[in-house]
Design a protein around this motif. Sequence first.
Motif, PDB file in Angstrom:
ATOM      1  N   ILE A  17       3.690   2.215  -2.028  1.00  0.00           N
ATOM      2  CA  ILE A  17       3.322   0.827  -1.832  1.00  0.00           C
ATOM      3  C   ILE A  17       2.798   0.278  -3.158  1.00  0.00           C
ATOM      4  CG2 ILE A  17       1.042   1.492  -1.017  1.00  0.00           C
ATOM      5  CD1 ILE A  17       1.091  -0.870   0.869  1.00  0.00           C
ATOM      6  N   SER A  75      -6.227  -1.087  -3.866  1.00  0.00           N
ATOM      7  CA  SER A  75      -6.180   0.324  -3.502  1.00  0.00           C
ATOM      8  C   SER A  75      -5.420   0.452  -2.191  1.00  0.00           C
ATOM      9  CB  SER A  75      -7.590   0.912  -3.363  1.00  0.00           C
ATOM     10  OG  SER A  75      -8.278   0.280  -2.310  1.00  0.00           O
ATOM     11  N   SER A  76      -4.770   1.579  -2.028  1.00  0.00           N
ATOM     12  CA  SER A  76      -4.041   1.827  -0.784  1.00  0.00           C
ATOM     13  C   SER A  76      -4.130   3.306  -0.449  1.00  0.00           C
ATOM     14  CB  SER A  76      -2.573   1.411  -0.909  1.00  0.00           C
ATOM     15  OG  SER A  76      -1.888   2.261  -1.791  1.00  0.00           O
ATOM     16  N   LYS A  77      -4.059   3.563   0.847  1.00  0.00           N
ATOM     17  CA  LYS A  77      -4.106   4.939   1.317  1.00  0.00           C
ATOM     18  C   LYS A  77      -3.194   5.035   2.534  1.00  0.00           C
ATOM     19  CE  LYS A  77      -8.116   6.189   2.834  1.00  0.00           C
ATOM     20  NZ  LYS A  77      -9.428   6.732   3.197  1.00  0.00           N
ATOM     21  N   TYR A  88      -1.241   2.351   6.903  1.00  0.00           N
ATOM     22  CA  TYR A  88      -1.866   2.231   5.599  1.00  0.00           C
ATOM     23  C   TYR A  88      -3.239   1.575   5.742  1.00  0.00           C
ATOM     24  CZ  TYR A  88       3.005   2.326   3.848  1.00  0.00           C
ATOM     25  OH  TYR A  88       4.301   2.640   3.564  1.00  0.00           O
ATOM     26  N   GLU A  89      -4.081   1.840   4.780  1.00  0.00           N
ATOM     27  CA  GLU A  89      -5.280   1.046   4.594  1.00  0.00           C
ATOM     28  C   GLU A  89      -5.171   0.492   3.181  1.00  0.00           C
ATOM     29  OE1 GLU A  89      -9.477   2.122   5.868  1.00  0.00           O
ATOM     30  OE2 GLU A  89      -9.503   2.483   3.685  1.00  0.00           O
ATOM     31  N   ILE A  90      -5.228  -0.829   3.058  1.00  0.00           N
ATOM     32  CA  ILE A  90      -5.122  -1.429   1.729  1.00  0.00           C
ATOM     33  C   ILE A  90      -6.292  -2.368   1.504  1.00  0.00           C
ATOM     34  CG2 ILE A  90      -2.599  -1.262   1.689  1.00  0.00           C
ATOM     35  CD1 ILE A  90      -3.576  -4.628   1.720  1.00  0.00           C
ATOM     36  N   LYS A  91      -6.649  -2.491   0.226  1.00  0.00           N
ATOM     37  CA  LYS A  91      -7.695  -3.425  -0.162  1.00  0.00           C
ATOM     38  C   LYS A  91      -7.213  -4.161  -1.400  1.00  0.00           C
ATOM     39  CE  LYS A  91     -12.506  -3.961  -1.137  1.00  0.00           C
ATOM     40  NZ  LYS A  91     -13.404  -3.783  -2.193  1.00  0.00           N
ATOM     41  N   THR A  92      -7.298  -5.488  -1.356  1.00  0.00           N
ATOM     42  CA  THR A  92      -6.882  -6.304  -2.482  1.00  0.00           C
ATOM     43  C   THR A  92      -7.855  -7.469  -2.659  1.00  0.00           C
ATOM     44  OG1 THR A  92      -5.103  -7.666  -3.403  1.00  0.00           O
ATOM     45  CG2 THR A  92      -5.252  -7.571  -1.011  1.00  0.00           C
ATOM     46  N   LEU A  98       3.115  -7.123  -0.768  1.00  0.00           N
ATOM     47  CA  LEU A  98       3.147  -5.666  -0.801  1.00  0.00           C
ATOM     48  C   LEU A  98       4.601  -5.233  -0.837  1.00  0.00           C
ATOM     49  CD1 LEU A  98       0.483  -4.614   1.826  1.00  0.00           C
ATOM     50  CD2 LEU A  98       0.314  -4.488  -0.658  1.00  0.00           C
ATOM     51  N   SER A 112      -0.772  -6.181  10.871  1.00  0.00           N
ATOM     52  CA  SER A 112      -1.872  -6.176   9.922  1.00  0.00           C
ATOM     53  C   SER A 112      -3.116  -6.536  10.700  1.00  0.00           C
ATOM     54  CB  SER A 112      -1.626  -7.192   8.798  1.00  0.00           C
ATOM     55  OG  SER A 112      -2.744  -7.250   7.946  1.00  0.00           O
TER      56      SER A 112
END
Length: 171
Positions: A17, A75-77, A88-92, A98, A112
């Motif tokens: 991602i 960040s993404s996980k 996914y866990e994403i922070k922006t 994406l 989401s």
Amino acid sequence: QFVKSSKSGILTEDFRILPISEVLILHDEERVLEKLSHEGIDLHKVALVNEKDVKNKALLQRLRDLSPGMSNSFSSKILYYSPNVIEYEIKTDIPLLLFFNEIYYPGWELLSDDKMVDTIRVNHTFRGAYVAAGLHHLKMYFSPRLFKIGFFISMLSIVLMILLSQKWKRS
């Protein structure tokens, strides 16, 4: 030859991602393919989108409003991965597109924070989704329409067969 990075290496599983803030909206698929064939476009940083692939006009405007080059903490996980479900866990810090290193195919749905989000075809081949700034839990899952139709027809057929067999037993 169409799916190469600026270093001329084929985009592979080296990422899952990517955050992209530069989106080029092109009029049709032919223009996307033409742009992909030009050297110098870094597909790790630029997303090419066919305007006709985006049915939601508000989404199209949000993509046009993205600002390339803005500083972003991203960040993404991957929380869960299977062939039919990816979480996914994403922070922006900023809104962005994406880019998922997953083949675009009808039937993939994206939630989401438990709300349905439009997925779009990016760079002619891959999946993408617009996300606002913040922390998000994304769940992408495969739910093809034909499967749902086939399931409904099968269930209806089973019910009809049961009803007919009950009627046949009574006579």
